[in-house]
Design a protein around this motif. Structure first.
Motif, PDB file in Angstrom:
ATOM      1  N   ILE A  16       0.870  -1.184   0.000  1.00  0.00           N
ATOM      2  CA  ILE A  16       0.000   0.000   0.000  1.00  0.00           C
ATOM      3  C   ILE A  16       0.909   1.237   0.000  1.00  0.00           C
ATOM      4  O   ILE A  16       1.811   1.366   0.833  1.00  0.00           O
ATOM      5  N   HIS A  17       0.678   2.125  -0.972  1.00  0.00           N
ATOM      6  CA  HIS A  17       1.652   3.206  -1.204  1.00  0.00           C
ATOM      7  C   HIS A  17       1.039   4.584  -0.986  1.00  0.00           C
ATOM      8  O   HIS A  17      -0.171   4.701  -0.725  1.00  0.00           O
ATOM      9  N   ILE A  18       1.890   5.598  -1.109  1.00  0.00           N
ATOM     10  CA  ILE A  18       1.377   6.953  -0.842  1.00  0.00           C
ATOM     11  C   ILE A  18       0.318   7.375  -1.858  1.00  0.00           C
ATOM     12  O   ILE A  18      -0.482   8.257  -1.568  1.00  0.00           O
ATOM     13  N   ALA A  70     -21.489  -4.139  -6.469  1.00  0.00           N
ATOM     14  CA  ALA A  70     -22.230  -4.821  -5.399  1.00  0.00           C
ATOM     15  C   ALA A  70     -21.767  -4.313  -4.036  1.00  0.00           C
ATOM     16  O   ALA A  70     -22.590  -4.028  -3.155  1.00  0.00           O
ATOM     17  N   ASP A  71     -20.446  -4.173  -3.854  1.00  0.00           N
ATOM     18  CA  ASP A  71     -19.915  -3.646  -2.585  1.00  0.00           C
ATOM     19  C   ASP A  71     -20.614  -2.337  -2.227  1.00  0.00           C
ATOM     20  O   ASP A  71     -21.028  -2.114  -1.089  1.00  0.00           O
ATOM     21  N   ILE A  72     -20.680  -1.477  -3.220  1.00  0.00           N
ATOM     22  CA  ILE A  72     -21.162  -0.112  -2.981  1.00  0.00           C
ATOM     23  C   ILE A  72     -22.677  -0.104  -2.766  1.00  0.00           C
ATOM     24  O   ILE A  72     -23.194   0.488  -1.810  1.00  0.00           O
ATOM     25  N   PRO A 129     -15.272   7.449  -1.584  1.00  0.00           N
ATOM     26  CA  PRO A 129     -13.972   8.119  -1.706  1.00  0.00           C
ATOM     27  C   PRO A 129     -12.928   7.206  -2.349  1.00  0.00           C
ATOM     28  O   PRO A 129     -12.596   6.146  -1.810  1.00  0.00           O
ATOM     29  N   VAL A 130     -12.416   7.608  -3.482  1.00  0.00           N
ATOM     30  CA  VAL A 130     -11.445   6.796  -4.237  1.00  0.00           C
ATOM     31  C   VAL A 130     -10.493   7.695  -5.014  1.00  0.00           C
ATOM     32  O   VAL A 130     -10.711   8.901  -5.115  1.00  0.00           O
ATOM     33  N   GLY A 131      -9.468   7.085  -5.586  1.00  0.00           N
ATOM     34  CA  GLY A 131      -8.583   7.800  -6.502  1.00  0.00           C
ATOM     35  C   GLY A 131      -9.211   7.874  -7.890  1.00  0.00           C
ATOM     36  O   GLY A 131     -10.191   7.174  -8.178  1.00  0.00           O
ATOM     37  N   ASN A 132      -8.601   8.702  -8.742  1.00  0.00           N
ATOM     38  CA  ASN A 132      -9.143   8.930 -10.093  1.00  0.00           C
ATOM     39  C   ASN A 132      -9.274   7.668 -10.933  1.00  0.00           C
ATOM     40  O   ASN A 132     -10.141   7.578 -11.794  1.00  0.00           O
ATOM     41  N   LYS A 169       0.675   5.749 -13.553  1.00  0.00           N
ATOM     42  CA  LYS A 169       0.263   5.968 -12.158  1.00  0.00           C
ATOM     43  C   LYS A 169       1.083   5.070 -11.224  1.00  0.00           C
ATOM     44  O   LYS A 169       1.532   3.980 -11.630  1.00  0.00           O
ATOM     45  N   MET A 170       1.284   5.562 -10.001  1.00  0.00           N
ATOM     46  CA  MET A 170       1.984   4.743  -8.999  1.00  0.00           C
ATOM     47  C   MET A 170       1.150   3.498  -8.745  1.00  0.00           C
ATOM     48  O   MET A 170      -0.065   3.593  -8.579  1.00  0.00           O
ATOM     49  N   SER A 171       1.805   2.326  -8.724  1.00  0.00           N
ATOM     50  CA  SER A 171       1.023   1.096  -8.606  1.00  0.00           C
ATOM     51  C   SER A 171       1.680   0.116  -7.639  1.00  0.00           C
ATOM     52  O   SER A 171       2.898   0.109  -7.473  1.00  0.00           O
TER      53      SER A 171
HETATM   54  P1  TYM Z   1      -6.926  -0.410  -4.982  1.00  0.00           P
HETATM   55  O1  TYM Z   1      -6.680  -1.373  -3.877  1.00  0.00           O
HETATM   56  O2  TYM Z   1      -6.235  -0.615  -6.269  1.00  0.00           O
HETATM   57  O3  TYM Z   1      -6.557   1.054  -4.530  1.00  0.00           O
HETATM   58  C1  TYM Z   1      -7.052   1.574  -3.324  1.00  0.00           C
HETATM   59  C2  TYM Z   1      -7.395   3.039  -3.513  1.00  0.00           C
HETATM   60  O4  TYM Z   1      -6.240   3.770  -3.881  1.00  0.00           O
HETATM   61  C3  TYM Z   1      -6.507   4.569  -5.038  1.00  0.00           C
HETATM   62  N1  TYM Z   1      -5.272   4.663  -5.833  1.00  0.00           N
HETATM   63  C4  TYM Z   1      -4.653   5.806  -6.119  1.00  0.00           C
HETATM   64  N2  TYM Z   1      -4.944   7.086  -5.836  1.00  0.00           N
HETATM   65  C5  TYM Z   1      -4.078   8.035  -6.273  1.00  0.00           C
HETATM   66  N3  TYM Z   1      -2.961   7.755  -6.989  1.00  0.00           N
HETATM   67  C6  TYM Z   1      -2.632   6.474  -7.306  1.00  0.00           C
HETATM   68  N4  TYM Z   1      -1.522   6.220  -7.998  1.00  0.00           N
HETATM   69  C7  TYM Z   1      -3.501   5.436  -6.866  1.00  0.00           C
HETATM   70  N5  TYM Z   1      -3.478   4.088  -7.005  1.00  0.00           N
HETATM   71  C8  TYM Z   1      -4.572   3.627  -6.364  1.00  0.00           C
HETATM   72  C9  TYM Z   1      -7.597   3.807  -5.762  1.00  0.00           C
HETATM   73  O5  TYM Z   1      -8.329   4.677  -6.607  1.00  0.00           O
HETATM   74  C10 TYM Z   1      -8.432   3.275  -4.615  1.00  0.00           C
HETATM   75  O6  TYM Z   1      -9.351   4.255  -4.183  1.00  0.00           O
HETATM   76  N6  TYM Z   1     -11.299  -1.294  -7.147  1.00  0.00           N
HETATM   77  C11 TYM Z   1     -10.717  -0.716  -5.955  1.00  0.00           C
HETATM   78  C12 TYM Z   1     -11.112  -1.444  -4.667  1.00  0.00           C
HETATM   79  C13 TYM Z   1     -12.586  -1.553  -4.443  1.00  0.00           C
HETATM   80  C14 TYM Z   1     -13.441  -0.484  -4.079  1.00  0.00           C
HETATM   81  C15 TYM Z   1     -14.734  -1.097  -3.913  1.00  0.00           C
HETATM   82  C16 TYM Z   1     -13.267   0.877  -3.880  1.00  0.00           C
HETATM   83  C17 TYM Z   1     -13.319  -2.697  -4.494  1.00  0.00           C
HETATM   84  N7  TYM Z   1     -14.628  -2.407  -4.181  1.00  0.00           N
HETATM   85  C18 TYM Z   1     -15.831  -0.322  -3.561  1.00  0.00           C
HETATM   86  C19 TYM Z   1     -14.382   1.641  -3.524  1.00  0.00           C
HETATM   87  C20 TYM Z   1     -15.652   1.033  -3.365  1.00  0.00           C
HETATM   88  C21 TYM Z   1      -9.205  -0.814  -6.113  1.00  0.00           C
HETATM   89  O7  TYM Z   1      -8.716  -1.437  -6.970  1.00  0.00           O
HETATM   90  O8  TYM Z   1      -8.498  -0.254  -5.154  1.00  0.00           O
END
Ligand code: TYM
Length: 335
Positions: A20-22, A137-139, A148-151, A198-200
């Motif tokens: 899990i990263h910044i 389904a989660d949502i 709240p999520v990233g782009n 994107k950072m991954s």
């Molecule tokens: P995941 O585990 O890949 O990433 C977790 C969250 O981090 C955000 N994120 C970023 N934000 C900014 N810059 C980046 N480089 C970056 N990389 C990742 C992601 O947008 C995410 O918010 N599909 C989702 C997990 C998920 C989910 C959900 C989220 C499953 N069910 C229901 C919200 C609601 C995911 O892959 O997250």
């Protein structure tokens, strides 16, 4: 409390896939803490999403506890928010099937994340294609208002909204249509070694990211090695200076200074000074997270929090699932 007085419901999730990263923190996780003050928040560790690609079972279990500990370490408070593991609540997989029957293969094949993850594979696992339906389904299971999520999750949120609206239009109003919530700064943190990507979590080069649990030496190395340009001036220009702009973004969010303030502070200074200061800011921002993580990660309290969270989440989820089954005429009905 009547329905229109209820606090807005927030739901989000993170995959327990390690590193899990910044980017995760600045784009998504930091919103979790902010929102729990005046929202009804549910934060999930989405282990069923993680198995869309092969996982080692021991590592997966360990990463589930890592993500849960990180939620707590950054300040998610289990007294205010529900924290739970997705596979502990069977309704996610059940609703996912019902939503699958309300999705089109065309819209799923169009998802950019599916396209990039299935690229160069002779045959992609069906789970990768269905990934966004499980996310919907989660949502939808929690009558979520805000996600709240990233782009990078924008397209998935749009799909969840489309499915919810489709069901509401063809059946009676069944789902709350959710909204994504994206940060102005930090919604897309780029890789340090290649600021066009994107950072991954899964990139091979560990210096492409700063993980929340990196030690000081690793943080220093990754930032000092980060790709910039040969122009030598510190200014925000994503198009022509993606590396410096990405570092400015990270610096700004971590320090609380605006990008304009940083640009004038570093006027006439070189990348070396700028990077060294960013190293210090990053180390001091992540140190308390690491400390709290170490305290909680192997505690009994962690398991209690997750068990309690699963119970609370399940109580909400079974009600929604029954409502949906009633709408579709599945099973024998609730009475
Ligand atoms: P995941 O585990 O890949 O990433 C977790 C969250 O981090 C955000 N994120 C970023 N934000 C900014 N810059 C980046 N480089 C970056 N990389 C990742 C992601 O947008 C995410 O918010 N599909 C989702 C997990 C998920 C989910 C959900 C989220 C499953 N069910 C229901 C919200 C609601 C995911 O892959 O997250």
């Amino acid at each position: 409390m009547s329905d229109n007085q209820r606090l807005k419901r927030v739901f989000s999730g993170v995959q327990p896939t390690g590193n899990i990263h910044i980017g995760n923190y600045l784009g998504a996780l930091r919103q979790f803490v902010e929102l729990q003050e005046d929202h009804d928040c549910i934060y999930c560790i989405v282990d069923e999403h993680a198995i869309t690609v092969p996982q080692d079972p021991k590592e997966l279990r360990s990463h589930i506890l890592d993500v849960a500990s990180l939620y707590l370490a950054i300040g998610v408070d289990p007294k205010k928010s529900i924290i739970f593991v997705q596979s502990d609540v069977p309704a996610h997989a059940e609703l996912s099937w019902i939503l699958t029957c309300n999705s089109y293969t065309g819209e799923l094949f169009r998802m950019t994340q599916f396209k990039s993850k299935s690229q160069n594979k002779e045959s992609a696992p069906a789970g990768l294609l269905m990934y966004p339906v499980l996310m919907a389904a989660d949502i939808l299971l929690y009558d979520t208002d805000v996600v709240p999520v990233g782009n990078d999750q924008k397209q998935h949120i749009e799909l969840a909204r489309d499915i919810a609206t489709r069901v509401n239009n063809t059946r009676k109003k069944t789902f709350v249509v959710p909204e994504g919530r994206f940060m102005k700064e930090g919604a897309r943190i780029m890789a340090l070694d290649d600021p066009t990507q994107k950072m991954s979590k899964s990139a091979e080069n560990i210096h492409s990211r700063i993980s929340l649990l990196d030690d000081e030496n690793k943080i220093k190395k990754s930032i000092m090695k980060s790709t910039t340009d040969s122009d030598g001036t510190i200014r925000f220009d994503v198009e022509n200076k993606p590396g410096v702009s990405n570092l400015l973004n990270i610096y700004s969010v971590l320090s609380g200074k605006t990008i304009d303030e940083l640009v004038s502070e570093y006027d006439g200074k070189g990348y070396g000074d700028f990077k060294k200061d960013l190293v210090d800011v990053t180390i001091s921002s992540l140190a308390p997270i690491k400390e709290k993580f170490d305290e909680i990660r192997h505690s009994d309290e962690l398991i209690e929090i997750l068990n309690d969270g699963a119970e609370r989440a399940n109580a909400i989820a079974v009600r929604t699932l029954q409502r949906v089954k009633d709408v579709y005429g599945l099973g024998l009905g609730s009475k």
